[in-house]
Design a protein around this motif. Sequence first.
Motif, short mmCIF file in Angstrom:
data_model
loop_
_atom_site.label_atom_id
_atom_site.label_comp_id
_atom_site.label_asym_id
_atom_site.label_seq_id
_atom_site.Cartn_x
_atom_site.Cartn_y
_atom_site.Cartn_z
N VAL A 188 -3.72 11.61 31.60
CA VAL A 188 -4.49 11.20 30.45
C VAL A 188 -4.25 12.57 29.39
CG1 VAL A 188 -6.17 10.29 31.97
CG2 VAL A 188 -6.28 12.83 31.55
N VAL A 189 -4.52 12.20 28.22
CA VAL A 189 -4.42 13.26 27.14
C VAL A 189 -5.44 14.42 27.19
CG1 VAL A 189 -4.46 13.51 24.77
CG2 VAL A 189 -3.42 11.34 25.53
N ASP A 190 -4.59 15.49 27.15
CA ASP A 190 -5.52 16.90 27.32
C ASP A 190 -6.17 17.03 25.90
OD1 ASP A 190 -6.68 19.28 27.74
OD2 ASP A 190 -4.65 20.13 28.05
N GLU A 191 -7.36 17.13 25.92
CA GLU A 191 -8.00 17.16 24.44
C GLU A 191 -8.21 18.48 24.13
OE1 GLU A 191 -8.74 14.86 22.80
OE2 GLU A 191 -8.67 13.07 24.11
N ASN A 192 -7.91 19.57 25.08
CA ASN A 192 -7.90 20.91 24.79
C ASN A 192 -6.43 21.48 24.58
OD1 ASN A 192 -10.67 21.28 25.49
ND2 ASN A 192 -10.19 21.25 27.47
N ALA A 193 -5.58 20.66 24.66
CA ALA A 193 -4.18 21.08 24.10
C ALA A 193 -4.18 21.33 22.68
CB ALA A 193 -3.09 19.98 24.65
N PRO A 194 -3.19 22.11 22.26
CA PRO A 194 -2.90 22.47 20.80
C PRO A 194 -2.56 20.99 20.16
CG PRO A 194 -1.82 23.98 22.21
CD PRO A 194 -2.29 23.03 23.12
N PRO A 195 -3.25 20.65 18.99
CA PRO A 195 -2.88 19.34 18.34
C PRO A 195 -1.37 19.12 18.26
CG PRO A 195 -4.07 20.93 16.87
CD PRO A 195 -3.98 21.49 18.22
N PRO A 196 -0.85 18.16 18.31
CA PRO A 196 0.52 17.80 18.10
C PRO A 196 0.67 17.87 16.67
CG PRO A 196 -0.44 15.87 18.53
CD PRO A 196 -1.49 16.87 18.78
N THR A 197 2.16 18.47 16.13
CA THR A 197 2.29 18.43 14.59
C THR A 197 3.37 17.44 14.39
OG1 THR A 197 3.61 20.10 15.05
CG2 THR A 197 1.41 20.94 14.47
N ARG A 198 3.43 16.88 13.10
CA ARG A 198 4.55 16.15 12.51
C ARG A 198 5.82 17.05 12.64
NH1 ARG A 198 5.12 11.11 11.14
NH2 ARG A 198 6.95 10.69 9.82
N ARG A 234 10.40 16.94 12.62
CA ARG A 234 11.45 16.18 11.96
C ARG A 234 11.60 14.64 12.30
NH1 ARG A 234 17.94 17.28 13.04
NH2 ARG A 234 18.84 15.56 11.97
N PHE A 235 11.35 14.48 13.76
CA PHE A 235 11.61 13.26 14.26
C PHE A 235 10.24 12.39 14.40
CE2 PHE A 235 14.86 15.80 16.42
CZ PHE A 235 15.85 15.57 15.43
N GLY A 236 9.11 12.84 13.38
CA GLY A 236 7.97 11.91 13.35
C GLY A 236 6.97 12.68 14.40
N GLU A 237 5.83 12.12 14.77
CA GLU A 237 4.38 12.60 15.50
C GLU A 237 5.23 12.83 16.81
OE1 GLU A 237 0.75 14.02 15.03
OE2 GLU A 237 1.99 12.97 13.48
N ALA A 238 4.54 14.03 17.11
CA ALA A 238 4.80 14.53 18.72
C ALA A 238 4.03 13.87 19.52
CB ALA A 238 5.03 16.08 18.74
N ARG A 239 4.58 13.70 20.69
CA ARG A 239 3.78 12.80 21.76
C ARG A 239 2.53 13.87 22.30
NH1 ARG A 239 8.33 11.06 25.68
NH2 ARG A 239 9.02 13.15 25.06
N PRO A 240 1.23 13.58 22.54
CA PRO A 240 0.45 14.16 23.01
C PRO A 240 0.67 14.90 24.21
CG PRO A 240 -0.33 11.85 23.14
CD PRO A 240 0.96 11.78 22.40
N LYS A 241 0.03 15.87 24.43
CA LYS A 241 0.31 16.71 25.95
C LYS A 241 -0.53 16.07 26.87
CE LYS A 241 1.98 21.04 24.02
NZ LYS A 241 3.34 20.68 24.46
N LYS A 242 -0.11 15.73 28.05
CA LYS A 242 -0.94 14.90 29.05
C LYS A 242 -1.17 15.91 30.41
CE LYS A 242 -0.32 10.40 27.35
NZ LYS A 242 0.02 9.02 27.70
N LYS A 243 -2.21 15.83 31.10
CA LYS A 243 -2.49 16.28 32.54
C LYS A 243 -2.71 15.33 33.46
CE LYS A 243 -3.47 21.18 31.41
NZ LYS A 243 -4.31 22.20 31.95
N LEU A 244 -2.37 15.47 34.81
CA LEU A 244 -2.68 14.72 35.78
C LEU A 244 -4.20 14.68 36.27
CD1 LEU A 244 0.52 15.20 37.86
CD2 LEU A 244 0.07 13.36 36.30
#
Length: 404
Positions: free
Chosen positions: A204-214, A216-226
Motif C-alpha cells: 500500500v502507498v505510504d502516505e508518510n513517505a516523501p512526496p514523489p517528484t517529477r 526526467r522520466f516522468g512522475e516517480a512511482r509512489p513508495k509502498k510498504k507491506l
Amino acid sequence: MLTAFGPPIDLSDLPTYAQVDTRPRRSAFVGRVSTKDHQNPSSSIPRQVALAAQRLQMGEEFAQYYWDVESGMLPPDARGLGPREMYEALRVPTPRDGGLQDLLAHAELMGITHVLAERSDRVARAMLTSLTVEHELQKAGVEVVYANEPTGGTESGRLRTRRYGQVDAELYKIAMNEMSMGGQVQHAVGGWNHGIPPYPYVAVVDENAPPPTRGRFGEARPKKKLVPHPDVRRFDAARELCRLRREEHLKAADIITILSADPERYPIEGQWTHSRVEGLIGNPKLTGYQVYNRKASRTGRPGYSRWNPISKWVWSPGPVHEAVVSLEQWKQAQEVTAMLQAGTEGGPLLRIQAAAGRRGLTVTLVDSTGSHTRYRIGAQQVVLPTPIPDAVAQQVIENLERAA
C-alpha cells in the motif's frame, strides 16, 4: 597509409600498384536506445541515423538498418531478442532489418563493407562488448565507423579517440549503476517494498513517505510498504508452511500435499507449487524486515536471475511491517533447507522422525554449529553430528523404542 618515400618513377600503371577492394561499398547503420521508457525510439533512432549518415560517401545511402531498444550493458548474444511485434508497436520511422545479433550473423552474407553508428556506446556501454563486436566485424572484412570520431590524421590518434570514448562509456555505465544501487539501498533501508508483495502481504502507498517528484522520466512511482493481506488465512498459512519446514523438516512436495488437502485453510490462486513453497520459506521479508538485492536479475540471460549470497543482501535497520515468523525462526528454516538440499537428512533423520512420530512426538531443530545439530524430541534434547551417521540414527531410534 600513403608514404612520402615512393618509387623513383611512376609505377601507378602496374596492376599491383594499389590494393583494390573489388566489393561494392555497402554500409549498414547500427543504433540503440536504452529502453522505450527512458528514451523515445521514434525520435532517437532517426536522429542517430542522421548523424551516422554524415560519414557516408557522396550519394550513398544505408543498405541496412540494425537497431535495438534495450540496455547497452547486455552482451551481444543477449541483444536483439525482443519480439517483432514490440518493435512494430513503437512506430519508429526508420526501417529495421534486425538487431546487433542479426548484424553480426549476416554482415558477411549481406556483403556489408562498413557499419556506421553515432558513437561507440550505441553498440554497447561495456568496452569488452564493443571491442568484441568490432573484432567480429573486422574478421568479416567490415570496417566500423563512429560519427563522433575525427577524420584524417594518424591511425593511432583515431584509435586513441575511440578507446577513450569506450572507456568513458563504461565509466558512465558503472557510475549510473552505483547511483541507481545507492537509491535502491536507501529505498529498502527506509522500509519501502521492491517487487511483488509476498503471499501473506499486499503493498500500500505510504502516505508518510516523501512526496514523489517529477523527474526526467516522468512522475516517480509512489513508495509502498507491506501490510497483511486482507485474507487473514494467508498469514496463518505462511506461518504453518514455515513451521512444517522448520520443525518437521518436510520437503516441498510433502508441504504441498498438506496445504492442498485443506484449501479452505490454506487458500492460493491456482495451486501450490514447489517454487511457491520454497520461495516463501526463503523469503526474509516474512520476518518483518525489508530486504533488497536478493537476486541479480541482469545476468545476460533473458528471463534468468541469479541468487546473490546473503552477505550482499540489504536489510532495513529494524522491522518495518508485521512479521509472519521471527528472524531466528527464519534462520532455522534456512538451515533445514540447506541440509535437505545437501541430502544430509534424506535417510537418517527421516527414520528418526518416523520413529518419533510413532510415539506421537515431533523432532524440532533447536540450533546448529555446522558440525553438530541439537534437536528436541518430545521433552528431551539430543545433539547429533551433521550429517547423522546411520549407526547414530539407529541408536536414537532404539532409545525411542525402549522408552515406549
